[in-house]
Design a protein around this motif. Structure first.
Motif, mmCIF file in Angstrom:
data_model
loop_
_atom_site.group_PDB
_atom_site.id
_atom_site.type_symbol
_atom_site.label_atom_id
_atom_site.label_comp_id
_atom_site.label_asym_id
_atom_site.label_seq_id
_atom_site.Cartn_x
_atom_site.Cartn_y
_atom_site.Cartn_z
ATOM 1 N N HIS A 182 36.149 85.253 43.691
ATOM 2 C CA HIS A 182 34.730 84.901 43.537
ATOM 3 C C HIS A 182 34.353 83.620 44.284
ATOM 4 O O HIS A 182 33.201 83.190 44.227
ATOM 5 N N SER A 183 35.299 83.018 44.993
ATOM 6 C CA SER A 183 34.980 81.843 45.802
ATOM 7 C C SER A 183 33.883 82.139 46.818
ATOM 8 O O SER A 183 33.169 81.224 47.242
ATOM 9 N N ASN A 184 33.768 83.412 47.213
ATOM 10 C CA ASN A 184 32.741 83.725 48.216
ATOM 11 C C ASN A 184 31.324 83.452 47.711
ATOM 12 O O ASN A 184 30.398 83.364 48.515
ATOM 13 N N LYS A 185 31.161 83.264 46.404
ATOM 14 C CA LYS A 185 29.832 82.933 45.873
ATOM 15 C C LYS A 185 29.487 81.455 46.085
ATOM 16 O O LYS A 185 28.413 80.997 45.697
ATOM 17 N N PHE A 186 30.417 80.716 46.665
ATOM 18 C CA PHE A 186 30.218 79.274 46.847
ATOM 19 C C PHE A 186 30.289 78.863 48.317
ATOM 20 O O PHE A 186 30.184 77.689 48.627
ATOM 21 N N LEU A 187 30.489 79.826 49.203
ATOM 22 C CA LEU A 187 30.677 79.506 50.618
ATOM 23 C C LEU A 187 29.346 79.662 51.366
ATOM 24 O O LEU A 187 28.752 80.738 51.368
ATOM 25 N N ASP A 188 28.918 78.594 51.984
ATOM 26 C CA ASP A 188 27.639 78.550 52.693
ATOM 27 C C ASP A 188 27.887 78.885 54.165
ATOM 28 O O ASP A 188 28.547 78.122 54.870
ATOM 29 N N ASP A 192 29.660 75.907 56.152
ATOM 30 C CA ASP A 192 31.087 76.138 55.945
ATOM 31 C C ASP A 192 31.619 77.100 57.008
ATOM 32 O O ASP A 192 30.844 77.803 57.666
ATOM 33 N N GLY A 193 32.918 77.123 57.148
ATOM 34 C CA GLY A 193 33.549 78.100 58.028
ATOM 35 C C GLY A 193 33.709 79.434 57.316
ATOM 36 O O GLY A 193 33.066 79.682 56.290
ATOM 37 N N ALA A 194 34.557 80.278 57.845
ATOM 38 C CA ALA A 194 34.744 81.602 57.265
ATOM 39 C C ALA A 194 36.153 81.744 56.719
ATOM 40 O O ALA A 194 37.084 81.109 57.209
ATOM 41 N N VAL A 195 36.282 82.568 55.675
ATOM 42 C CA VAL A 195 37.602 82.930 55.152
ATOM 43 C C VAL A 195 37.772 84.433 55.385
ATOM 44 O O VAL A 195 36.889 85.216 55.043
ATOM 45 N N LEU A 196 38.867 84.799 55.985
ATOM 46 C CA LEU A 196 39.177 86.226 56.154
ATOM 47 C C LEU A 196 40.420 86.555 55.339
ATOM 48 O O LEU A 196 41.552 86.310 55.770
ATOM 49 N N TYR A 227 34.221 92.438 44.152
ATOM 50 C CA TYR A 227 34.431 91.017 44.463
ATOM 51 C C TYR A 227 33.439 90.532 45.524
ATOM 52 O O TYR A 227 33.466 89.361 45.898
ATOM 53 N N GLY A 228 32.607 91.440 46.036
ATOM 54 C CA GLY A 228 31.594 91.035 47.008
ATOM 55 C C GLY A 228 32.044 91.165 48.450
ATOM 56 O O GLY A 228 31.407 90.615 49.345
ATOM 57 N N TRP A 275 31.257 89.389 53.110
ATOM 58 C CA TRP A 275 32.277 89.075 54.098
ATOM 59 C C TRP A 275 33.347 90.163 54.141
ATOM 60 O O TRP A 275 33.645 90.786 53.121
ATOM 61 N N PRO A 276 33.952 90.369 55.304
ATOM 62 C CA PRO A 276 35.017 91.372 55.386
ATOM 63 C C PRO A 276 36.299 90.938 54.687
ATOM 64 O O PRO A 276 36.571 89.750 54.527
#
Lengths: 499, 499
Positions: A182-188, A192-196, A227-228, A275-276
């Motif tokens: 659920h961290s993706n709900k906090f990534l701007d 911010d960069g990207a997490v894959l 999980y989005g 995000w993928p």
């Protein structure tokens, strides 16, 4: 997408085979690194340690990250969740030259290769897991549960960074990892960069199948969408087919990431991005011995650690090991001096683009002193002992707010906590920034902001992981503690109250 | 399903209003419990503590569990994840009489009600969270993260038990809880009872919205399906509509549970069941003050603890509190002596069927001594000091296997661990039982069994939670530790190795 040229696929495969060869070599060999002669018991380490099972998967991911980093000139970092696969990460660092750059004695030739092999999990040598001394690492292997949180911590306030994160299906069973999705709900996507995330389902943990690998396909897909994420699948056990699929999939994933960032940074996107996530399903212990002593090994839990355990004493095991090593055709991968050939290195990026050489994995090179205001500005006048009441954390809150305001452009300071900033009287912070939040908001909400630098989530594991990832990549994060006395800008304090 | 008769709905609502009244009373009152006179500052506690926000939701769940327990003569236990809502659980225990049965001084009349109110979070009184002394509780309120694992632990080897588990949307953010959803892959519908998770989305934690409450509906649905559940939704803020929906939904859920168990126990089901989960979406602080001092309170995070905080000093707050209490129409709920009326008690089950009186929450009443073999049977002969090598855990494994075999019919002994039974040399156990596993199996798998009593999962939080739930309900569980010296049948030892 057009299929890759045959020679490009072959070069990727050569890199992968080289990394696999070097991984097996580290687990078993203390001499004869290039197999220039027949393998004899004295070439074998007296005590065999290390984790083979996850290594070919990690090698595959590293090979393919190399390709996209080079082709796209990506600023990338990788968090290796299955960091017990130390041989794989070390092998790749040696291949790309970042290992020799860090440890000049381990040269990129036959002599250095022998050192690389011998030192692995050996007295006076290097740990068998990814460790602080491993080039490119911010994540201790075996610290199961925190890979994805570390990846997000690294990505926050690093808008140009792509953080790949390999998550093993064993680690994926842990609570901290399960909560980290659920961290993706906090990534701007703007600041911010990207997490894959790359969920590696090799099917087994120590002596059991893994949960996620045995879910029905539709359930796994629902879970990741829940999980989005937008899942992309790579499945197979035929190397060339998997290379093609992995290359296509990473291209797709990175194109989507670029598109999400472009849309958000052009001011067009108002919904949280999907995000993928890459789901990589390959056999545990892939390319290792199919069976040993009549028991199946490849693609079972038996390949978790050392598939052939009696090599010094058992001539049959020794023969199997030699066949295994020669199956990678080392003579095509290394020249007579033991250096990797041009084909092997074709995919490897240059300089600090190499995963083992990125500054982001070495935060000390990047961190700057925080602009701390004079403490006197926050002195509380006490005219007479015991005559007035003050709340120390309110004062701390004002100080933190000043630091937050003074780092508004630099964006290298965050406050992370389990929803206790306000209840711990640090609310002054919200005069300087908001709380990170990408979900929909209601009229009654307060202080939520896409670009907020206070982060609140009711998972202390997630708080801890974000904070570690953020600070290990050279920035500063602070956490509101329940006890005012333990609030500090460099120390994490846990809190257990629910209110 | 046919809608309920109006008078039945009204009786459920009366029970719910009574529980809400008693919850508010505990937070605020130390006198005038039945509001027989106007509320005055001296009736109010000097220090206001407690969590109102979650209480009306817990009261709703308890009211409706009462109904189905009584109608179906269910053997039920409830784990209250949002156990900081202590007032709600205490209120219900008092209403059903289990409180007075346990604590005779707190009688079910006006005098007892005043005691119930006054003792709550008061010097010499009772904790504000659900605690060991709360009737019917095996789960410490505020121990956020373990509710669902505790519920599963209670359900294992209790085939007739239905364990309801309320999960707050705050707790749902924690790692341990997020990992616990996969417990359903270990529950055998033949030999185990059922777990009915009730995810209570009231939308807010301490000072923030919750993640799960703000997910798009389709994402939440995918997430719960991805966890392997079949979600049923109850949403609303109109009490009578919600009563009807909740009654229908619990009936559906329990019918499905019964059908799953019937199919499995008749030998017909070979696939893991998709157990129901109830998603209950009601306002935080429902029926409390809509706004206080001009700020919205009901259905915001401001209702988390004590919505009206200045009642002794602020006549406006005092008036609002009195209005709030009178909004439940206590004169309809309690007779002149302060005892709950027949309408209020219409849904309440009898004797040990009451949630506050079930033996399953009081494991000491149920536990039997394990059939431990004579230790001499496992003595290791040592003829000469320092002359032979032995592996102590192999010997322990043989002993545990004997206990496992000797409890095959009783099924009150389990071994739980993070996939280290074999690597810690306790593998002899697999001669006596298998590893619990409901997913598909492959030909290369070993020892997996639907009815296995060794449990292996790579989440130590889950291991810990299952083990606690199992032992607190009167059975014995043991955990393989990494260090042989700390293996014992009554102590849990954590292990951190990944292999």
């Amino acid at each position: 997408m057009a299929p890759m040229a045959k020679e490009d696929l072959a070069a990727l495969d050569a890199h992968w085979r080289a990394a696999n060869y070097l991984s097996v070599g580290q687990i078993y060999l203390m001499g004869n690194p290039l197999l220039t002669e027949r393998l004899r018991p004295e070439h074998i380490k007296p005590r065999l340690l290390g984790h083979w099972g996850t290594s070919p998967g990690l090698n595959l991911v590293h090979t393919h990250l190399n390709r996209v980093i080079k082709e796209r000139d990506l600023n990338a970092l990788c968090v290796w969740g299955p960091g017990h696969g130390g041989p794989a990460v070390l092998a790749n660092s040696w291949l790309e030259g970042s290992y020799t750059q860090t440890y000049p004695a381990v040269t990129r030739d036959a002599e250095g290769m022998e050192r690389l092999f011998r030192q692995f999990s050996f007295p006076g040598g290097v740990p068998s897991h990814v460790a602080p001394e491993t080039p490119g690492s911010i994540h201790e292997g075996g610290e199961l549960g925190y890979s994805l949180a570390h990846a997000y911590g690294a990505a926050f306030d690093n808008p140009d960074l792509v953080v790949a994160c390999v998550i093993g299906d064993g680690e994926a069973e842990t609570g901290p990892l399960a909560g980290s999705w659920h961290s993706n709900k906090f990534l701007d996507p703007v600041h911010d960069g990207a997490v894959l995330p790359i969920l590696h389902l090799n099917g087994y943990k120590i002596a059991n199948p893994t949960l996620l690998a045995r879910l029905p396909d539709a359930e796994l897909d629902a879970l990741l969408k829940g999980y989005g994420h937008d899942p992309l699948y790579v499945t197979g056990d035929d190397p060339l087919q998997v290379h093609q699929a992995m290359a296509d999939t990473l291209d797709q994933a990175l194109d989507r990431i670029a598109a999400i960032q472009r849309a958000a940074r052009d001011g067009g996107a108002h919904q949280r991005a999907r995000w993928p996530v890459v789901v990589l399903r390959t056999p545990k212990g892939w390319t290792g011995p199919r069976s040993v002593d009549g028991e199946p090994v490849e693609n079972t839990w038996r390949s978790h650690q050392v598939p052939l355990s009696g090599v010094r004493e058992n001539p049959d095991h020794l023969r199997q090991l030699e066949e295994w090593l020669r199956s990678y055709r080392p003579e095509e991968l290394f020249d007579a001096e033991g250096a990797p050939t041009g084909d092997v290195l074709a995919c490897v990026p240059e300089g600090e683009r190499r995963l083992g050489a990125t500054r982001h994995a070495n935060g000390g090179l990047l961190s700057r002193a925080l602009p701390l205001p004079p403490l006197e500005d926050f002195a509380v006048p006490v005219d007479e002992p015991g005559a007035t009441l003050h709340e120390p954390t309110r004062v701390t809150g004002a100080l933190l707010a000043r630091v937050m305001a003074d780092t508004a452009r630099r964006r290298d300071f965050r406050v992370v906590g389990p929803d206790e900033t306000e209840s711990n009287r640090l609310g002054a912070l919200f005069g300087a920034t908001g709380k990170a939040w990408q979900e929909r908001t209601l009229g009654t909400d307060e202080h939520l902001a896409r670009d907020g630098r206070v982060m609140e989530v009711l998972s202390e594991h997630l708080c801890q992981g974000w904070l570690e990832g953020y600070t290990l990549t050279g920035r500063t994060a602070s956490s509101p503690a329940t006890k005012p006395s333990s609030t500090s800008s460099t120390r994490w304090s846990t809190s257990t109250s629910s209110g």
